[in-house]
Enzyme design. Structure first.
Site, mmCIF file in Angstrom:
data_model
loop_
_atom_site.group_PDB
_atom_site.id
_atom_site.type_symbol
_atom_site.label_atom_id
_atom_site.label_comp_id
_atom_site.label_asym_id
_atom_site.label_seq_id
_atom_site.Cartn_x
_atom_site.Cartn_y
_atom_site.Cartn_z
ATOM 1 C CB THR A 151 -1.037 -0.158 1.255
ATOM 2 O OG1 THR A 151 0.085 -0.271 2.395
ATOM 3 C CG2 THR A 151 -1.542 -1.352 1.506
ATOM 4 C CB CYS A 152 0.479 4.777 0.321
ATOM 5 S SG CYS A 152 -1.528 5.384 1.037
ATOM 6 C CE LYS B 263 -11.053 0.042 -3.971
ATOM 7 N NZ LYS B 263 -10.905 -1.317 -3.282
ATOM 8 C CG MET B 264 -6.394 6.066 -2.584
ATOM 9 S SD MET B 264 -3.771 6.467 -2.490
ATOM 10 C CE MET B 264 -3.631 7.551 -1.187
#
Length: 431
Positions: A49-50, A192-193
């Site tokens: 993930t980020c 999504k973000m």
């Protein structure tokens, strides 16, 4: 068998290190195949993930398996081992299990209680299954982690009002630009973000928003979810034109290299034009060299920590409630995991006892002769013998399963094999 996790997160590594190690979804199949090719890795799943990269493995030799993962990460990210080790965390056995449960519940996130991570754990499980990395142990572990995350979100209030990375970015933008509603805002990316970002921006003010995406259809689809907000859309071909017409730009694309840098901005921007960039992508979409431009201010995910800290304290008590649920799920998983060690012993004992029962029953029925009784009577004798052997086995097997200590459990198994003259235990490492 051993469970281990090797990884790095926003707690251990800055974004410039995390982006080097990031494994985007299209690269997951190759990464899993490479990890499985190592001699000491039996199962593997990847959570990228980020804010984190975690590689979960099942291995007979934990030390060797962990070394192989670290070498893979060094090769993949082109990071020298000494530098890499500074940022890694390594957890084994029960610590690795509870860590994954905490991650799925949002308790290890930059934003305490954020819900997006649960979907990311589900995605990691799905990819692990698709690419044959997840076997019996990791399948059970990831499923239980997902169950744990769901329980925490439904049985506690930690997710109530919890902010995400996107909302923290919107909050930071509001702090840096108090007149955000008067600003021209562009968002690069439509995933999504980006959706969460639009949602939080519009919840604060009526903003002028333009969404650019590689696919115009996806940008239009996102804009349609906020019908009436007047959102403009376009493709990334219009990126520089749109950026130059903006006051604030948020970047959240899946690009693996920066899409905005000093050279591009310097060539396109009017020197007097002020621009604020909020990059919430990992790998980063905005090159660090843009900070050399006097008229540009750039922020990345690591700059969100100050905003997030303001929201953390109110949810710490809720997090303590969640930890109780995590312990329950941990106990359930550990009971199942410990039972795997005993499968060979239990199977061997049951097989031997059943063989003896069948032989003795056959002898008894032979002596009684063909003329003895009805089928019902024979069934009663059969049931009687089964009942006797089951009761004899019950206590030793219950005692065996009750041992939580690895060495004590192994000693109990060895004793059973000796007492009942069972096939020798396989030469494997227990736990």
């Amino acid at each position: 068998m051993n469970i281990a996790v090797v990884g790095l997160s926003h707690k251990t590594a800055p974004v410039e290190v995390r982006e080097k190690l990031s494994i985007p979804t299209p690269q997951t199949a190759e990464a899993i195949a490479q990890l499985l090719s190592y001699p000491h890795i039996d199962e593997v799943s990847i959570l990228s993930t980020c804010n984190r990269l975690e590689i979960h493995i099942v291995t007979e030799q934990a030390d060797q398996g962990v070394r192989e993962v670290i070498q893979f990460l060094s090769d993949h990210g082109k990071v020298a081992l000494p530098e890499l080790r500074e940022h890694l965390f390594i957890l084994l056995h029960q610590d690795a299990v509870i860590h994954l449960f905490r991650v799925a519940a949002g308790l290890d996130s930059l934003v305490l209680g954020e819900g997006q991570i649960l979907a990311q754990v589900k995605h990691a499980h799905k990819l692990g299954q698709q690419h044959k990395g997840v076997g019996r142990v990791l399948n059970r572990l990831l499923k239980q982690a997902i169950t744990t995350g769901k329980r925490v979100r439904t049985e506690t209030s930690i997710g109530t009002g919890a902010v995400s990375i996107s909302s923290a970015a919107a909050e930071l933008a509001k702090l840096k630009k108090p007149d955000l509603e008067a600003c021209r805002i562009s968002i690069l990316g439509a995933g999504k973000m980006a959706r969460l970002l639009v949602q939080h921006l519009l919840s604060k003010d009526s903003c002028q928003i333009t969404i650019l995406n590689r696919s115009i259809a996806r940008a239009d689809e996102l804009a349609a979810q906020f019908d009436g907000a007047g959102i403009q859309t376009g493709t990334l071909d219009l990126m520089m034109e749109t950026v130059c017409a903006s006051d604030v730009v948020f970047t959240c694309t899946s690009a693996t290299e920066p899409i905005l840098d000093k050279a591009r901005l310097e060539a396109a921007l009017v020197p007097s034009q002020a621009l604020m960039l909020f990059d919430i992508s990992v790998p980063r979409n905005v090159h660090t060299d843009v900070n050399a431009l006097d008229n540009v201010q750039a922020f990345n995910v690591d700059d969100l920590k100050a905003v997030v800290a303001q929201n953390q304290e109110s949810r710490r008590q809720m997090a303590m409630e969640a930890e109780v649920l995590l312990e329950e799920e941990l106990d359930a998983f550990m009971d199942w995991w410990r039972s795997l060690d005993t499968v060979f012993t239990i199977s061997s004992l049951r097989s031997k006892v059943e063989s003896i029962r069948e032989q003795e029953l056959e002898k008894a029925l032979s002596r009684l002769g063909e003329e003895f009784g009805s089928k019902k009577q024979r069934d009663v004798i059969e049931a009687l013998t089964r009942g006797i052997v089951n009761k004899i086995q019950h206590d030793p097997l219950e005692l065996l399963l009750a041992h939580s200590d690895i060495d004590t459990r192994k000693q109990a198994m060895t004793t059973l094999h000796t007492l009942f003259d069972l096939e020798p235990l396989p030469n494997e490492k227990f736990g």
